[in-house]
Write a protein that holds these residues in place. Sequence first.
Motif, PDB file in Angstrom:
ATOM      1  N   THR A   1       6.487 -31.127  -0.025  1.00 48.08           N
ATOM      2  CA  THR A   1       7.374 -30.980  -1.605  1.00 48.08           C
ATOM      3  C   THR A   1       7.815 -32.212  -1.805  1.00 48.08           C
ATOM      4  OG1 THR A   1       7.858 -28.562  -0.430  1.00 48.08           O
ATOM      5  CG2 THR A   1       9.112 -29.532  -2.433  1.00 48.08           C
ATOM      6  N   LEU A   2       8.524 -33.058  -1.058  1.00 47.24           N
ATOM      7  CA  LEU A   2       9.229 -34.140  -1.455  1.00 47.24           C
ATOM      8  C   LEU A   2       8.266 -35.245  -2.027  1.00 47.24           C
ATOM      9  CD1 LEU A   2      11.744 -35.014   1.420  1.00 47.24           C
ATOM     10  CD2 LEU A   2      12.409 -34.015  -0.844  1.00 47.24           C
ATOM     11  N   GLN A   3       7.047 -35.320  -1.307  1.00 44.44           N
ATOM     12  CA  GLN A   3       6.171 -36.214  -1.931  1.00 44.44           C
ATOM     13  C   GLN A   3       5.357 -35.679  -3.171  1.00 44.44           C
ATOM     14  OE1 GLN A   3       6.322 -39.009  -0.711  1.00 44.44           O
ATOM     15  NE2 GLN A   3       5.249 -39.252   1.336  1.00 44.44           N
ATOM     16  N   LYS A   4       5.280 -34.287  -3.203  1.00 39.18           N
ATOM     17  CA  LYS A   4       4.594 -33.777  -4.353  1.00 39.18           C
ATOM     18  C   LYS A   4       5.577 -34.117  -5.694  1.00 39.18           C
ATOM     19  CE  LYS A   4       5.083 -29.316  -5.237  1.00 39.18           C
ATOM     20  NZ  LYS A   4       4.917 -27.860  -5.077  1.00 39.18           N
ATOM     21  N   ASN A   5       6.720 -33.938  -5.570  1.00 35.20           N
ATOM     22  CA  ASN A   5       7.696 -34.248  -6.715  1.00 35.20           C
ATOM     23  C   ASN A   5       8.459 -35.492  -6.740  1.00 35.20           C
ATOM     24  OD1 ASN A   5       8.250 -31.283  -7.773  1.00 35.20           O
ATOM     25  ND2 ASN A   5       8.428 -30.985  -5.551  1.00 35.20           N
ATOM     26  N   GLU A   6       7.776 -36.225  -5.957  1.00 34.54           N
ATOM     27  CA  GLU A   6       8.095 -37.958  -5.910  1.00 34.54           C
ATOM     28  C   GLU A   6       9.457 -38.065  -5.781  1.00 34.54           C
ATOM     29  OE1 GLU A   6       6.329 -40.140  -9.342  1.00 34.54           O
ATOM     30  OE2 GLU A   6       4.888 -38.536  -9.557  1.00 34.54           O
ATOM     31  N   ILE A   7       9.943 -37.409  -4.891  1.00 29.78           N
ATOM     32  CA  ILE A   7      11.511 -37.474  -4.548  1.00 29.78           C
ATOM     33  C   ILE A   7      11.788 -38.197  -3.381  1.00 29.78           C
ATOM     34  CG2 ILE A   7      13.608 -36.089  -3.736  1.00 29.78           C
ATOM     35  CD1 ILE A   7      12.245 -33.745  -5.314  1.00 29.78           C
ATOM     36  N   LYS A   8      12.868 -39.170  -3.390  1.00 30.85           N
ATOM     37  CA  LYS A   8      12.923 -40.052  -2.168  1.00 30.85           C
ATOM     38  C   LYS A   8      14.294 -39.461  -1.472  1.00 30.85           C
ATOM     39  CE  LYS A   8      15.044 -44.018  -3.445  1.00 30.85           C
ATOM     40  NZ  LYS A   8      15.228 -45.351  -3.920  1.00 30.85           N
ATOM     41  N   LEU A   9      14.030 -39.360  -0.257  1.00 32.20           N
ATOM     42  CA  LEU A   9      15.280 -38.753   0.525  1.00 32.20           C
ATOM     43  C   LEU A   9      16.087 -39.978   0.993  1.00 32.20           C
ATOM     44  CD1 LEU A   9      16.151 -36.413   1.948  1.00 32.20           C
ATOM     45  CD2 LEU A   9      15.042 -37.130   3.948  1.00 32.20           C
TER      46      LEU A   9
END
Length: 246
Positions: free
Chosen positions: A94-102
């Motif tokens: 989900t993070l990768q799909k939405n281009e979200i950096k943790l």
Amino acid sequence: MTLEDQINKSNLPRHLAIIMDGNGRWAKQKGLLRALGHESGTKAVRETVESCAKLGIQNLTLYAFSTENWNRPKLEVDTLMNLLIKSLKDELKTLQKNEIKLNSIGNLSLLPKSAQNELLEVINKTKENNRMTLTLALSYGSREELVSAIKVISDKVKNNIISSETIDETIINQHLYTHNLPDVDLLIRTSGEHRISNFLLWQIAYAELYFTDVLWPDFREENLYEAIISYQKRERRFGKTSEQIK
């Protein structure tokens, strides 16, 4: 007109922080174990993260586990740590799909090694994403953060790295866990409690506060939109008068 249509996309909070409260009470109301409340809370996390990314919010910080939470029963703490590991594994796509950096803040050395490793792995795999930064506050306490910053600054003064005369807000900001984040614009707390609970005390100096009775597992996209609409209706003066702002 939908709630989303009412949101001014040019006036979004740059940094939204959420105290996710009410998992235990949600479970108790339904006659369930507290662990199931925490598990149900992960669904609210997923929907909130995706909704924030869709809106265009740049920074979202979630209060996931406080320094005081270590005092809870061992079984509950172990459950939360296992749920953290599982969630990190499950949500990487989900993070990768939405281009979200943790990102993560807190005294991470207190986390179990397995949780530390999983956290660092996801942080590393998402470090190039630039749509939104999702920060998890884990083993986090604002007073501990400030004490830690003061100790480091004191050592630098002692060793003549910086002068005490140069210490200002900028210097303090540079030594906080959140040194790479802007100050919080909007703080949301769920479950009807009206407390800050040792969360980002320095960073919320001029934040707008929004409290809702909704328990965290029931927090949905429309609840997020209501909070942002409330934020956008407020006049943020930062110590100035209304006339000066206008």
